[in-house]
Design a protein around this motif. Structure first.
Motif, PDB file in Angstrom:
ATOM      1  N   GLU A  83      10.592   3.293   3.235  1.00  0.00           N
ATOM      2  CA  GLU A  83      11.391   3.602   1.830  1.00  0.00           C
ATOM      3  C   GLU A  83      11.801   4.863   1.690  1.00  0.00           C
ATOM      4  O   GLU A  83      12.940   5.310   1.145  1.00  0.00           O
ATOM      5  CB  GLU A  83      10.610   2.988   0.565  1.00  0.00           C
ATOM      6  N   GLY A  84      11.080   5.756   2.149  1.00  0.00           N
ATOM      7  CA  GLY A  84      11.332   7.204   1.889  1.00  0.00           C
ATOM      8  C   GLY A  84      12.085   7.720   2.989  1.00  0.00           C
ATOM      9  O   GLY A  84      13.226   8.189   3.058  1.00  0.00           O
ATOM     10  N   TYR A  85      12.003   7.234   4.379  1.00  0.00           N
ATOM     11  CA  TYR A  85      12.997   7.611   5.237  1.00  0.00           C
ATOM     12  C   TYR A  85      14.465   7.113   5.008  1.00  0.00           C
ATOM     13  O   TYR A  85      15.449   7.569   5.451  1.00  0.00           O
ATOM     14  CB  TYR A  85      12.631   6.593   6.721  1.00  0.00           C
ATOM     15  N   ALA A  86      14.469   5.904   4.204  1.00  0.00           N
ATOM     16  CA  ALA A  86      15.946   5.376   3.994  1.00  0.00           C
ATOM     17  C   ALA A  86      16.582   6.464   3.053  1.00  0.00           C
ATOM     18  O   ALA A  86      18.025   6.228   3.100  1.00  0.00           O
ATOM     19  CB  ALA A  86      15.817   4.231   3.369  1.00  0.00           C
ATOM     20  N   ARG A  87      16.002   7.217   2.073  1.00  0.00           N
ATOM     21  CA  ARG A  87      16.691   8.298   1.425  1.00  0.00           C
ATOM     22  C   ARG A  87      17.317   9.481   2.363  1.00  0.00           C
ATOM     23  O   ARG A  87      18.317   9.945   1.836  1.00  0.00           O
ATOM     24  CB  ARG A  87      15.722   8.748   0.470  1.00  0.00           C
ATOM     25  N   THR A  97      17.124   0.107   5.274  1.00  0.00           N
ATOM     26  CA  THR A  97      16.847  -0.658   3.900  1.00  0.00           C
ATOM     27  C   THR A  97      17.239  -2.346   4.329  1.00  0.00           C
ATOM     28  O   THR A  97      16.329  -2.874   3.684  1.00  0.00           O
ATOM     29  CB  THR A  97      17.950  -0.179   2.926  1.00  0.00           C
ATOM     30  N   ALA A  98      18.011  -2.337   5.274  1.00  0.00           N
ATOM     31  CA  ALA A  98      18.294  -3.858   5.496  1.00  0.00           C
ATOM     32  C   ALA A  98      16.859  -4.716   6.262  1.00  0.00           C
ATOM     33  O   ALA A  98      16.657  -5.684   6.130  1.00  0.00           O
ATOM     34  CB  ALA A  98      19.401  -4.109   6.264  1.00  0.00           C
ATOM     35  N   THR A  99      16.441  -3.660   6.755  1.00  0.00           N
ATOM     36  CA  THR A  99      15.051  -4.161   7.743  1.00  0.00           C
ATOM     37  C   THR A  99      13.878  -4.015   6.926  1.00  0.00           C
ATOM     38  O   THR A  99      12.705  -4.257   7.328  1.00  0.00           O
ATOM     39  CB  THR A  99      15.015  -3.420   8.933  1.00  0.00           C
ATOM     40  N   LEU A 100      13.829  -3.527   5.669  1.00  0.00           N
ATOM     41  CA  LEU A 100      12.577  -3.358   5.005  1.00  0.00           C
ATOM     42  C   LEU A 100      11.603  -4.615   4.744  1.00  0.00           C
ATOM     43  O   LEU A 100      10.394  -4.691   4.731  1.00  0.00           O
ATOM     44  CB  LEU A 100      12.919  -2.983   3.502  1.00  0.00           C
ATOM     45  N   PRO A 101      12.593  -5.792   4.812  1.00  0.00           N
ATOM     46  CA  PRO A 101      11.766  -6.842   4.530  1.00  0.00           C
ATOM     47  C   PRO A 101      10.640  -7.547   5.720  1.00  0.00           C
ATOM     48  O   PRO A 101       9.730  -8.149   5.545  1.00  0.00           O
ATOM     49  CB  PRO A 101      12.599  -8.011   4.308  1.00  0.00           C
ATOM     50  N   ASP A 155       0.899  -1.142   0.117  1.00  0.00           N
ATOM     51  CA  ASP A 155      -0.138   0.010   0.019  1.00  0.00           C
ATOM     52  C   ASP A 155       0.774   1.235  -0.047  1.00  0.00           C
ATOM     53  O   ASP A 155       1.818   1.321   0.536  1.00  0.00           O
ATOM     54  CB  ASP A 155      -1.000   0.017   1.380  1.00  0.00           C
ATOM     55  N   PRO A 156       0.614   2.067  -0.953  1.00  0.00           N
ATOM     56  CA  PRO A 156       1.410   3.318  -0.799  1.00  0.00           C
ATOM     57  C   PRO A 156       1.450   4.365   0.400  1.00  0.00           C
ATOM     58  O   PRO A 156       2.298   5.198   0.669  1.00  0.00           O
ATOM     59  CB  PRO A 156       0.902   4.150  -2.066  1.00  0.00           C
ATOM     60  N   PHE A 157       0.307   3.929   1.362  1.00  0.00           N
ATOM     61  CA  PHE A 157       0.405   4.564   2.560  1.00  0.00           C
ATOM     62  C   PHE A 157       1.021   3.799   3.663  1.00  0.00           C
ATOM     63  O   PHE A 157       0.625   3.926   4.915  1.00  0.00           O
ATOM     64  CB  PHE A 157      -0.809   5.315   2.661  1.00  0.00           C
ATOM     65  N   SER A 158       1.512   2.699   3.485  1.00  0.00           N
ATOM     66  CA  SER A 158       1.986   1.691   4.368  1.00  0.00           C
ATOM     67  C   SER A 158       3.207   2.211   5.166  1.00  0.00           C
ATOM     68  O   SER A 158       4.044   3.026   4.740  1.00  0.00           O
ATOM     69  CB  SER A 158       2.131   0.331   3.996  1.00  0.00           C
TER      70      SER A 158
END
Ligand code: FES
Length: 384
Positions: A63-67, A76-80, A54-57
């Motif tokens: 994903e945004g914070y990782a940038r 990024t490593a904990t995204l899964p 979901d784009p609001f999940s």
């Protein structure tokens, strides 16, 4: 230096001082407790927050914070496991709020609130400048104050402190009973948190205010022709010589082939750049995620997310999808038609050059000039 006051007078003075201190801190305790209780409940009630894809999940948020976060590699490593992390954060916020309000495991809750606020600062609001505009640092300072000061015995559910001797040292058994009391407090707080989380989740299951999951594939498509939209667009919209090989040459369409409102996105000036999508994409999604073309002379580097939207008047517009507040990725909210940031709910108006409608973003989203190839329906970025 010894006091000149009698011991009984000193004890009274100490108790009066503590009562004042506890009373002075009560507003802060209530604010932080209620706010964190609310924050945790809202996450559990949100039909989008824990839905991967979901784009609001929480996944989109991370994903945004990782940038922008200095912990980007870790994020990024904990995204899964982002959904699990989101659930744990919601439960932690509930527990912290309930701990502050009830007095159960109070200091542990305050310390956890401090740690979580610092984590939020590093992850979610690191890019907010100057630093004192970040909402998480004042929270951290407030939690630290409560952790240092304690609750003073006020509003503590069923676990009042053992009576201290009026004068002199604490009873010999006090440390053990204090430990037991703390463990009981932690256990009761866990039970209370589970109860509130269960009730909140049940309420969320009963009444969802917005459809969950990705933008529905059954979104209205009446604004989009079923086939690529030949138009009466000026031939300069996408000169064939400048378009990539995959783009068909721009050929004036038969005048009856399409309604005149199916116009290209912008006045077609300049050179056609890379293809970023096709109007047919809108048949399945109203807001189409794109990637900023490599060549784009854009406010963002190549490879950053963008978003292409078809407005109710058929115009196609495209913007950077990177929020100007904390660099989370915005998505189209079908219910309002705005571009919504999942991190702090900043909203942008795609019909007005992505101007900020509400929330903390300081600037509109950078806009990418686009034009539609009337022969193929391909959408091209326009440079120059
Ligand atoms: S990152 Fe804060 S509103 Fe978008």
């Amino acid at each position: 230096m010894s006091s000149t006051q009698p011991p009984a007078t000193e004890a009274i003075t100490d108790r009066a001082g503590e009562a004042v201190r506890v009373a002075v801190l009560l507003p802060l305790r209530l604010f932080l407790g209620i706010t964190y209780l609310y924050a945790g409940a809202v996450k559990l009630l949100d039909p989008h927050f824990l839905v991967a894809g979901d784009p609001f999940s929480v996944v989109a948020q991370m994903e945004g914070y990782a940038r922008s976060s200095p912990l980007g590699g870790l994020i990024t490593a904990t995204l899964p496991m982002a959904t699990t992390i989101g659930l744990l954060i919601a439960l932690a916020e509930l527990a912290i709020g309930l701990g502050l309000l009830s007095g159960l495991a109070y200091r542990l809750a305050a310390v956890a609130g401090f740690a979580l606020s610092i984590l939020f600062w590093l992850v979610a609001s690191w890019s907010v400048m100057p630093y004192f505009f970040s909402p998480d640092l004042p929270y951290a300072a407030g939690f630290l104050t409560l952790a240092l000061a304690g609750h003073g015995g006020r509003w503590v559910l069923g676990l009042a402190r053992p009576k201290a001797a009026p004068d002199g040292p604490a009873p010999a058994g006090a440390p053990v009973s204090t430990l037991r009391r703390d463990l009981i407090g932690v256990g009761l707080l866990a039970v209370l948190t589970g109860l509130v989380a269960g009730l909140t989740s049940a309420a969320a299951a009963l009444g969802k205010s917005r459809p969950s999951g990705p933008v529905p594939t059954t979104a209205p498509v009446t604004a989009v022709p079923a086939t690529p939209a030949p138009t009466t667009a000026p031939a300069t919209a996408a000169p064939a010589t400048a378009a990539p090989a995959s783009a068909a040459p721009v050929t004036p369409a038969p005048p009856t082939a399409a309604p005149p409102t199916a116009a290209p996105a912008t006045p077609a000036a300049g050179l056609a750049g890379p293809r970023i999508g096709n109007v047919a994409d809108f048949a399945s999604r109203q807001g189409v995620a794109i990637t900023v073309p490599f060549e784009a002379p854009f406010a963002l580097g190549p490879g950053n997310p963008g978003i292409m939207v078809q407005l109710p008047d058929q115009r196609v517009v495209a913007f950077s999808a990177v929020c100007t507040h904390g660099r989370c990725t915005v998505a189209l909210d079908p219910s309002t038609g705005s571009l919504l940031c999942p991190c702090h709910l900043g909203a942008f108006d795609p019909a007005n050059h992505a101007a900020v409608v509400s929330g903390p973003p300081p600037l509109p989203l950078p806009e990418m000039t686009v034009a539609v190839d009337p022969a193929t329906g391909d959408v091209h970025a326009i440079f120059g």
